[in-house]
Motif scaffolding. Structure first.
Motif, short mmCIF file in Angstrom:
data_model
loop_
_atom_site.label_atom_id
_atom_site.label_comp_id
_atom_site.label_asym_id
_atom_site.label_seq_id
_atom_site.Cartn_x
_atom_site.Cartn_y
_atom_site.Cartn_z
N MET A 1 0.82 -1.21 0.00
CA MET A 1 0.00 0.00 0.00
C MET A 1 0.85 1.26 0.00
N ARG A 2 2.02 1.19 0.63
CA ARG A 2 2.93 2.34 0.59
C ARG A 2 3.40 2.61 -0.84
N VAL A 3 3.66 1.53 -1.57
CA VAL A 3 4.07 1.68 -2.97
C VAL A 3 2.94 2.33 -3.77
N GLU A 4 1.71 1.86 -3.56
CA GLU A 4 0.56 2.45 -4.25
C GLU A 4 0.45 3.94 -3.97
N ARG A 5 0.54 4.29 -2.69
CA ARG A 5 0.40 5.70 -2.32
C ARG A 5 1.51 6.54 -2.95
N SER A 6 2.73 6.02 -2.93
CA SER A 6 3.85 6.76 -3.51
C SER A 6 3.64 6.99 -5.01
N LEU A 7 3.20 5.94 -5.70
CA LEU A 7 2.95 6.06 -7.14
C LEU A 7 1.81 7.02 -7.41
N LEU A 8 0.75 6.94 -6.59
CA LEU A 8 -0.39 7.85 -6.77
C LEU A 8 0.03 9.29 -6.54
N ILE A 9 0.78 9.54 -5.46
CA ILE A 9 1.24 10.90 -5.18
C ILE A 9 2.12 11.41 -6.31
N GLY A 10 3.02 10.56 -6.81
CA GLY A 10 3.86 10.96 -7.93
C GLY A 10 3.03 11.26 -9.17
N HIS A 11 2.00 10.46 -9.41
CA HIS A 11 1.11 10.67 -10.55
C HIS A 11 0.43 12.04 -10.47
N ILE A 12 -0.09 12.36 -9.28
CA ILE A 12 -0.80 13.63 -9.12
C ILE A 12 0.16 14.81 -9.19
N ILE A 13 1.32 14.69 -8.53
CA ILE A 13 2.30 15.78 -8.57
C ILE A 13 2.77 16.04 -9.99
N SER A 14 3.01 14.98 -10.75
CA SER A 14 3.46 15.17 -12.13
C SER A 14 2.38 15.83 -12.98
N MET A 15 1.10 15.55 -12.69
CA MET A 15 0.03 16.25 -13.40
C MET A 15 0.00 17.73 -13.05
N VAL A 16 0.25 18.04 -11.78
CA VAL A 16 0.28 19.45 -11.36
C VAL A 16 1.41 20.19 -12.07
N PHE A 17 2.59 19.57 -12.13
CA PHE A 17 3.69 20.19 -12.85
C PHE A 17 3.37 20.33 -14.33
N GLY A 18 2.69 19.32 -14.88
CA GLY A 18 2.29 19.40 -16.29
C GLY A 18 1.35 20.56 -16.54
N LEU A 19 0.39 20.76 -15.63
CA LEU A 19 -0.53 21.89 -15.77
C LEU A 19 0.22 23.21 -15.70
N ALA A 20 1.17 23.30 -14.76
CA ALA A 20 1.95 24.54 -14.63
C ALA A 20 2.71 24.83 -15.92
N GLY A 21 3.28 23.78 -16.50
CA GLY A 21 4.02 23.98 -17.75
C GLY A 21 3.12 24.40 -18.89
N LEU A 22 1.96 23.74 -19.03
CA LEU A 22 1.06 24.03 -20.13
C LEU A 22 0.41 25.40 -20.02
N LEU A 23 0.03 25.77 -18.79
CA LEU A 23 -0.79 26.96 -18.61
C LEU A 23 -0.01 28.20 -18.19
N LEU A 24 1.14 28.01 -17.54
CA LEU A 24 1.87 29.16 -17.03
C LEU A 24 3.19 29.41 -17.77
N VAL A 25 3.91 28.33 -18.03
CA VAL A 25 5.25 28.51 -18.61
C VAL A 25 5.21 28.65 -20.12
N LEU A 26 4.54 27.73 -20.81
CA LEU A 26 4.55 27.76 -22.27
C LEU A 26 4.00 29.07 -22.86
N PRO A 27 2.90 29.62 -22.33
CA PRO A 27 2.42 30.89 -22.90
C PRO A 27 3.35 32.07 -22.62
N ASN A 28 4.27 31.93 -21.67
CA ASN A 28 5.16 33.02 -21.27
C ASN A 28 6.52 32.84 -21.94
N THR A 29 6.63 33.25 -23.17
CA THR A 29 7.87 33.04 -23.92
C THR A 29 9.03 33.84 -23.32
N ASP A 30 8.74 34.99 -22.72
CA ASP A 30 9.82 35.79 -22.10
C ASP A 30 10.47 35.02 -20.97
#
Length: 289
Positions: A1-30
């Protein structure tokens, strides 16, 4: 269950970083241009592999969960049809236009099988499809109805939940600053052809039906007190799609997803978790299927 939780947390964190990249970083070319060389290199790596990482983590989390709660037979009995049959549908779709319409994938989602479909796409069909199906199946198992109706209902609701996620995801991800796929013949539903959703529902029905038949070959105990991971996976991915859609100014698909996806998911989850113990091959509620 610890492995499951770790993988789930990593999955969610990586989605958050993906959202930040798509919505905040990519549109800001400067901002991107101001990065030092190593920063630009790291950003390039993240854009090339970020989508791959979050889908691999989601697949791993659900696979470990399925193995722990259902056993190897039932884990593989769902995983293999889900990945194999969804890949067939995607290869047909990208080469012939059936059953989704004419589209093609761009870069950012990993190595393309036959040069057409990123290998991560069938994985996403598996982990979202399993999360939807197991909650639907566990919820309907609590009803005093014929087992065939339970099976058909689980396939139908599971496929509906899977398609409802795509209602929200597909329009946004094909219209972001850096899209991941392109429709060659844009349709009437926010750029999507309606046949795309029929294809999603139909593909879900096919592989969930095959999985249901495989699951019947051996006794199955459904988890009713341990549905948190599939619920979190579905809600996390739905949330990712919702935020991306809001950023793109697309709202009607979100409403459809809430009504046809989140609402029945919540009802089915409540039905399943209201039971005092697992439903399946042991105890007073046992049913050999």
């Amino acid at each position: 269950m610890r492995v499951e939780r770790s993988l789930l947390i990593g999955h969610i964190i990586s989605m958050v970083f993906g959202l930040a990249g798509l919505l905040l970083v990519l549109p800001n070319t400067d901002f991107i241009n101001a990065l030092p060389d190593f920063g630009k290199t790291a950003f390039g790596w993240s854009m090339a592999g970020g989508g791959v990482v979050y889908m691999l983590l989601g697949t791993s989390a659900v696979a470990v969960y399925a193995y722990r709660t259902l056993g190897l037979w039932h884990c593989l009995g769902f995983m293999i049809p889900a990945i194999g049959l969804s890949l067939v549908s995607e290869l047909l779709g990208t080469s012939t236009g059936f059953p989704f319409g004419h589209y093609h994938y761009l870069s950012g989602l990993g190595y393309k099988i036959a040069g057409l479909v990123p290998f991560t796409i069938p994985l996403s069909w598996f982990y979202i499809g399993f999360s939807a199906y197991i909650i639907a199946r566990a919820g309907l198992e609590t009803l005093a109805i014929h087992k065939v109706i339970k099976y058909v209902g689980a396939i139908g609701f599971g496929s509906l939940l899977l398609t409802s996620w795509d209602f929200v995801l597909d329009p946004a991800m094909s219209q972001t600053t850096v899209p991941f796929w392109i429709w060659e013949q844009p349709g009437a539903f926010f750029g999507m052809p309606y046949e795309n959703f029929a294809g999603w529902f139909g593909t879900g029905v096919v592989f969930m039906t095959v999985a249901t038949l495989i699951w019947r070959m051996k006794p199955l105990t459904l988890p009713t007190t341990q549905l948190g991971l599939p619920l979190a996976v579905y809600l996390g991915n739905f949330g990712f799609a919702t935020i991306t859609s809001i950023a793109a100014g697309i709202y009607i698909p979100i409403l459809l997803g809430l009504v046809l996806g989140i609402l029945p998911l919540a009802v089915l989850y409540q039905m399943a978790t209201a039971q005092p113990r697992a439903i399946g091959s042991e105890g007073l509620e046992a049913e050999i299927i």
